[in-house]
Design a protein around this motif. Structure first.
Motif, PDB file in Angstrom:
ATOM      1  N   ASN A   1       0.869  -1.180   0.000  1.00 43.56           N
ATOM      2  CA  ASN A   1       0.000   0.000   0.000  1.00 43.56           C
ATOM      3  C   ASN A   1       0.902   1.225   0.000  1.00 43.56           C
ATOM      4  O   ASN A   1       1.889   1.269   0.738  1.00 43.56           O
TER       5      ASN A   1
ATOM      6  N   TRP B   1      -7.519   4.294   2.842  1.00 45.59           N
ATOM      7  CA  TRP B   1      -7.210   2.949   2.357  1.00 45.59           C
ATOM      8  C   TRP B   1      -8.420   2.031   2.475  1.00 45.59           C
ATOM      9  O   TRP B   1      -8.688   1.240   1.579  1.00 45.59           O
TER      10      TRP B   1
ATOM     11  N   HIS C   1      -6.612  -1.324  -1.625  1.00 44.18           N
ATOM     12  CA  HIS C   1      -5.886  -1.117  -0.372  1.00 44.18           C
ATOM     13  C   HIS C   1      -6.578  -1.841   0.778  1.00 44.18           C
ATOM     14  O   HIS C   1      -5.926  -2.441   1.640  1.00 44.18           O
TER      15      HIS C   1
END
Length: 158
Positions: free
Chosen positions: A92, A107, A113
């Motif tokens: 990520n 995220w 993510h």
């Protein structure tokens, strides 16, 4: 009244520190989301942290920001170079954030993510954080998180 003010100032300082973008806070926030999903926690791993730091440095040196380097090198090369023997790995990236809470929430709102954070295959993570952007195109902090599941013969983390 002074006691109340002192408590409020102390509480604000604790909250601000907990929201700082650093490896411990980001890991704790990701682990809170994993716990909500019934998953075990991610552990900060020294080898993955070295890999994330090397990856970040490469992006700084080349002034780029992407999951693949300009020459096509994937993030897994840095994981292998750090001697982390893995069976599963992911990455990520984020740039321009000022708080850990906003970072992790962003995220979670991103399917790819989120999938990395909530993937039960991952047991470890390594995190690198810098002030600024590797591509020099903005402000805020930049962060690399490498996720991994060690191979059976992987040496325990330090």
């Amino acid at each position: 009244m002074k006691q109340l003010l002192l408590v409020l100032l102390f509480s604000a300082r604790v909250f601000a520190n907990d929201n700082e973008i650093n490896a411990e806070n980001v890991t704790a926030l990701m682990n809170a989301r994993r716990a909500e999903a019934g998953l075990g926690p991610l552990r900060l791993d020294a080898k993955l942290t070295r890999a994330a730091e090397s990856r970040m440095q490469d992006m700084i040196d080349g002034a780029w920001w992407s999951h693949q380097s300009p020459d096509g090198t994937p993030p897994f090369v840095w994981i292998t170079a750090a001697d982390y023997n893995y069976v599963a790995a992911a990455e990520n990236l984020a740039a321009g954030f000022e708080t850990a809470g906003l970072l992790v929430e962003s995220w979670i709102e991103s399917p790819g993510h989120r999938a990395n954070i909530l993937n039960p295959m991952y047991a470890d993570c390594g995190i690198a954080v810098i002030e600024g952007r590797t591509d020099r195109r903005g402000e805020g902090k930049s962060i690399v998180v490498l996720f991994g599941r060690p191979a059976v013969n992987q040496v325990t983390r330090k």
